[in-house]
Design a protein around this motif. Sequence first.
Motif, PDB file in Angstrom:
ATOM      1  N   PHE A   1      -9.594  -5.145   5.433  1.00 30.70           N
ATOM      2  CA  PHE A   1      -8.845  -5.034   4.183  1.00 30.70           C
ATOM      3  C   PHE A   1      -7.998  -6.282   3.954  1.00 30.70           C
ATOM      4  CE2 PHE A   1      -5.119  -3.687   1.713  1.00 30.70           C
ATOM      5  CZ  PHE A   1      -5.755  -3.177   0.585  1.00 30.70           C
ATOM      6  N   ALA A   2      -7.327  -6.760   4.995  1.00 32.65           N
ATOM      7  CA  ALA A   2      -6.498  -7.962   4.877  1.00 32.65           C
ATOM      8  C   ALA A   2      -7.341  -9.191   4.550  1.00 32.65           C
ATOM      9  CB  ALA A   2      -5.723  -8.186   6.174  1.00 32.65           C
ATOM     10  N   GLN A   3      -8.521  -9.299   5.150  1.00 31.71           N
ATOM     11  CA  GLN A   3      -9.390 -10.437   4.867  1.00 31.71           C
ATOM     12  C   GLN A   3      -9.893 -10.411   3.433  1.00 31.71           C
ATOM     13  OE1 GLN A   3      -9.961 -13.127   6.287  1.00 31.71           O
ATOM     14  NE2 GLN A   3     -11.957 -13.927   5.661  1.00 31.71           N
ATOM     15  N   SER A   4     -10.212  -9.226   2.932  1.00 30.54           N
ATOM     16  CA  SER A   4     -10.677  -9.132   1.541  1.00 30.54           C
ATOM     17  C   SER A   4      -9.572  -9.571   0.584  1.00 30.54           C
ATOM     18  CB  SER A   4     -11.132  -7.709   1.223  1.00 30.54           C
ATOM     19  OG  SER A   4     -10.049  -6.800   1.245  1.00 30.54           O
TER      20      SER A   4
ATOM     21  N   PHE B   1       3.367  10.195 -16.814  1.00 29.73           N
ATOM     22  CA  PHE B   1       3.625   9.127 -15.844  1.00 29.73           C
ATOM     23  C   PHE B   1       3.000   9.470 -14.488  1.00 29.73           C
ATOM     24  CE2 PHE B   1       6.192   7.210 -12.464  1.00 29.73           C
ATOM     25  CZ  PHE B   1       6.124   5.869 -12.818  1.00 29.73           C
ATOM     26  N   ILE B   2       3.183  10.704 -14.041  1.00 30.20           N
ATOM     27  CA  ILE B   2       2.612  11.117 -12.749  1.00 30.20           C
ATOM     28  C   ILE B   2       1.089  11.080 -12.809  1.00 30.20           C
ATOM     29  CG2 ILE B   2       2.371  13.064 -11.161  1.00 30.20           C
ATOM     30  CD1 ILE B   2       5.253  13.861 -11.951  1.00 30.20           C
ATOM     31  N   GLY B   3       0.525  11.530 -13.928  1.00 29.20           N
ATOM     32  CA  GLY B   3      -0.928  11.501 -14.072  1.00 29.20           C
ATOM     33  C   GLY B   3      -1.488  10.092 -14.028  1.00 29.20           C
ATOM     34  N   ILE B   4      -0.833   9.149 -14.721  1.00 28.67           N
ATOM     35  CA  ILE B   4      -1.271   7.751 -14.721  1.00 28.67           C
ATOM     36  C   ILE B   4      -1.171   7.162 -13.313  1.00 28.67           C
ATOM     37  CG2 ILE B   4      -0.604   5.441 -15.497  1.00 28.67           C
ATOM     38  CD1 ILE B   4       0.082   6.703 -18.207  1.00 28.67           C
ATOM     39  N   THR B   5      -0.095   7.480 -12.600  1.00 29.39           N
ATOM     40  CA  THR B   5       0.085   6.969 -11.243  1.00 29.39           C
ATOM     41  C   THR B   5      -1.004   7.480 -10.312  1.00 29.39           C
ATOM     42  OG1 THR B   5       2.483   6.901 -11.581  1.00 29.39           O
ATOM     43  CG2 THR B   5       1.687   6.818  -9.307  1.00 29.39           C
ATOM     44  N   ILE B   6      -1.246   8.784 -10.362  1.00 30.35           N
ATOM     45  CA  ILE B   6      -2.268   9.366  -9.486  1.00 30.35           C
ATOM     46  C   ILE B   6      -3.647   8.819  -9.824  1.00 30.35           C
ATOM     47  CG2 ILE B   6      -3.441  11.520  -8.885  1.00 30.35           C
ATOM     48  CD1 ILE B   6      -0.761  12.947  -9.246  1.00 30.35           C
ATOM     49  N   SER B   7      -3.947   8.690 -11.118  1.00 27.84           N
ATOM     50  CA  SER B   7      -5.251   8.164 -11.542  1.00 27.84           C
ATOM     51  C   SER B   7      -5.462   6.744 -11.035  1.00 27.84           C
ATOM     52  CB  SER B   7      -5.346   8.207 -13.068  1.00 27.84           C
ATOM     53  OG  SER B   7      -6.565   7.660 -13.513  1.00 27.84           O
ATOM     54  N   THR B   8      -4.406   5.931 -11.107  1.00 28.39           N
ATOM     55  CA  THR B   8      -4.519   4.542 -10.645  1.00 28.39           C
ATOM     56  C   THR B   8      -4.732   4.471  -9.140  1.00 28.39           C
ATOM     57  OG1 THR B   8      -3.067   3.826 -12.453  1.00 28.39           O
ATOM     58  CG2 THR B   8      -3.377   2.299 -10.619  1.00 28.39           C
ATOM     59  N   VAL B   9      -3.941   5.237  -8.392  1.00 24.03           N
ATOM     60  CA  VAL B   9      -4.060   5.219  -6.924  1.00 24.03           C
ATOM     61  C   VAL B   9      -5.434   5.719  -6.492  1.00 24.03           C
ATOM     62  CG1 VAL B   9      -3.170   6.214  -4.785  1.00 24.03           C
ATOM     63  CG2 VAL B   9      -1.578   5.439  -6.557  1.00 24.03           C
TER      64      VAL B   9
ATOM     65  N   SER C   1      -8.176   5.649  -8.219  1.00 28.08           N
ATOM     66  CA  SER C   1      -9.201   4.678  -8.622  1.00 28.08           C
ATOM     67  C   SER C   1      -9.305   3.553  -7.603  1.00 28.08           C
ATOM     68  CB  SER C   1      -8.872   4.120 -10.006  1.00 28.08           C
ATOM     69  OG  SER C   1      -8.885   5.136 -10.984  1.00 28.08           O
ATOM     70  N   PHE C   2      -8.158   3.037  -7.147  1.00 27.09           N
ATOM     71  CA  PHE C   2      -8.192   1.997  -6.123  1.00 27.09           C
ATOM     72  C   PHE C   2      -8.766   2.525  -4.815  1.00 27.09           C
ATOM     73  CE2 PHE C   2      -5.081  -0.511  -8.662  1.00 27.09           C
ATOM     74  CZ  PHE C   2      -5.715  -1.742  -8.564  1.00 27.09           C
ATOM     75  N   ALA C   3      -8.433   3.770  -4.476  1.00 23.51           N
ATOM     76  CA  ALA C   3      -8.974   4.358  -3.253  1.00 23.51           C
ATOM     77  C   ALA C   3     -10.491   4.479  -3.325  1.00 23.51           C
ATOM     78  CB  ALA C   3      -8.341   5.737  -3.019  1.00 23.51           C
ATOM     79  N   ILE C   4     -10.993   4.943  -4.470  1.00 18.25           N
ATOM     80  CA  ILE C   4     -12.446   5.068  -4.648  1.00 18.25           C
ATOM     81  C   ILE C   4     -13.107   3.686  -4.646  1.00 18.25           C
ATOM     82  CG2 ILE C   4     -14.234   5.784  -6.287  1.00 18.25           C
ATOM     83  CD1 ILE C   4     -12.311   8.054  -7.132  1.00 18.25           C
ATOM     84  N   LEU C   5     -12.409   2.691  -5.205  1.00 19.85           N
ATOM     85  CA  LEU C   5     -12.955   1.337  -5.248  1.00 19.85           C
ATOM     86  C   LEU C   5     -13.181   0.785  -3.851  1.00 19.85           C
ATOM     87  CD1 LEU C   5     -13.579  -1.382  -6.745  1.00 19.85           C
ATOM     88  CD2 LEU C   5     -11.127  -1.864  -6.575  1.00 19.85           C
ATOM     89  N   PHE C   6     -12.206   0.943  -2.964  1.00 22.22           N
ATOM     90  CA  PHE C   6     -12.308   0.366  -1.624  1.00 22.22           C
ATOM     91  C   PHE C   6     -13.008   1.288  -0.628  1.00 22.22           C
ATOM     92  CE2 PHE C   6      -9.205  -2.677  -3.142  1.00 22.22           C
ATOM     93  CZ  PHE C   6      -9.491  -3.821  -2.404  1.00 22.22           C
ATOM     94  N   ALA C   7     -13.187   2.569  -0.995  1.00 28.06           N
ATOM     95  CA  ALA C   7     -13.736   3.525  -0.037  1.00 28.06           C
ATOM     96  C   ALA C   7     -15.107   3.132   0.518  1.00 28.06           C
ATOM     97  CB  ALA C   7     -13.788   4.917  -0.673  1.00 28.06           C
ATOM     98  N   PRO C   8     -16.107   2.777  -0.307  1.00 27.51           N
ATOM     99  CA  PRO C   8     -17.407   2.403   0.274  1.00 27.51           C
ATOM    100  C   PRO C   8     -17.308   1.221   1.238  1.00 27.51           C
ATOM    101  CG  PRO C   8     -17.604   2.774  -2.083  1.00 27.51           C
ATOM    102  CD  PRO C   8     -16.143   2.759  -1.775  1.00 27.51           C
ATOM    103  N   PHE C   9     -16.493   0.228   0.881  1.00 25.55           N
ATOM    104  CA  PHE C   9     -16.328  -0.941   1.749  1.00 25.55           C
ATOM    105  C   PHE C   9     -15.711  -0.542   3.089  1.00 25.55           C
ATOM    106  CE2 PHE C   9     -13.302  -4.381   3.019  1.00 25.55           C
ATOM    107  CZ  PHE C   9     -14.243  -5.266   3.516  1.00 25.55           C
TER     108      PHE C   9
END
Length: 589
Positions: free
Chosen positions: A342-345, A281-289, A291-299
């Motif tokens: 971030f809010a506008q996106s 459960f902890i691994g899935i949570t960290i992986s998801t968070v 992934s979202f961080a990496i997704l928005f990081a370049p933007f």
Amino acid sequence: MASPQQSHKPRRRRKIEEGSLAHITHGTIDMDLNSNTRKPAFPLVAFLWPAKGTVSQWVTLPLILMVVGLFRWTTGFWGYSGYESPPMHGDFEAQRHWMEITTRLPVSQWYFHDLKWWGLDYPPLTAYHSWVLGIIGTCIKPEWFALFTSRGLDDPSLKVYMRATVFISEYLVYIPAAIIFLRRYSRLQGVNVWEASIALVAILMQPATILIDHGHFQYNTVMLGLVLASMSSMIAGRPLWSCVFFVGALGFKQMALFYAPAVFVYLLGICIVPRINPARFIGITISTVLSFAILFAPFLLGVAYDTYRGVQMEDLPVPPILATLPVPINEKAWYYPTVLQFAQSIHRIFPFARGLFEDKVANVWCAIHTFHKLHKYSSILVQRAALLATTAAITPPCLILLLNPRKELLPLALAATSWGFFLCSYQVHEKNVLLPLLPMTVLLSGTGGLLPSVRAWVGLANMLGAWTMFPLLKRDELRVPYFVLSLLWAYLLGLPPASLSAYHEGTSGGLSLPTKILHLNFYLAMIGWHVIEAFIPPPVNKPDLWIVANVLVGAAGFGVCYLWCLWVLLMKSGLLGSKTVGKEREKEQ
């Protein structure tokens, strides 16, 4: 003298021997009662019959990819959304415009620039994809993406480039994901390689997917490919990678939320059934968070760089999501530009202000609106009604999967959940039907997936899906590809109106008489509608009469498909009583 023992033995290629076909029950072979010999159950099996047991899959697979690629590319010769249709043109112009703004404007302008002209309203991964394609296109011909002056461009060479970007994107993401998923899923279900190849052809020849992405023009298969990669990772027992791929799907198109509840409950289920697993459960949570961080990081890093360069942002409008916060935010704070962007996106990605549905779509709300106008109710009330109806539709499949998180149930659970979203949720397009069609169609690669009892239901859903999009395809001058691809797919799978082999009496794994009557009535309705629509103009005071009829029949058919997916999911889950479920669950852990 005896030869020294070899340290390595070459892997023996698996073959499907002719004598071993007697046990096959997946629906590819029928018995000829007159001659007591085996024969192909439907035309697609006959086409791949020479590859049965003798030809390596590495010979068959390239041939399959070349053939399905040919149909994709030739579909692109026809019209596309918005061709020579000012003032706004269509989806082709929207995709081209996003390449224009991502390559010509600072990152901080991506979600704010001229929102009335196809403003960017997809998550960051779509923006990155558009940026890459725009950079490549600019190297070929800069005029294609010149700021402002390229709007509404219908250059033939631009059409070739844009068609090629869809083709290449699909072959880089969707095609490999489909091949790997089918390989893993068919192995899990005990389906041999040859039968899995038959299912692969059926999936890659889905008429609705080809017509929308390669005809109408979109990049849906990138998102669908990431979803398949996520499902494939779940089946392979790699939940962390499944999180990464599914976040990627959400980051490309927010429509992937149709699958999100089923994905969530499966990942939660494997953490608590048959025993609680905190580490997973902890691994899935960290992986998801992450992934979202990496997704928005370049933007967000691009926004920070624009702030550092002094790019003007003071005049940008405050998005509603930020304006309604109970705590005021200091506009002079160093973090304000990042929060604003971030809010506008998020505001652009979830456009609640657009209304309950766009155009006429074969779902519950559009069908109800035909008889009882919903626009007289407040948008808040309608949103709550849609939320309540969607929750009611997706709760049963999600609950079944949570209580019994087995890998083989994933396609059915995702199909039922996405049907629930399509039929009942807010802001649905007719093209969203591609989402429930994908997991429903991959059922062909499972146990008994090519038997009429499954093939006929999958075929009905796909034929209805393409048929409900005909008014859209007609506007894009895609009538010929629509009829060719739909009828070809129906013929290959032995489905009406091209064939009735799935409905023959005495066929192994056949349908019940009430099911045959139900299906054939839907096919008769579709055929009759095409005849009426082609030769009888609608009344002057009701110009959309035939489109409304399309919506009503389609909504009813999709509702039946939802119920079928839910019922089969319940039966296969074993919740009604099965001695084998516990053993299968223990195997998967």
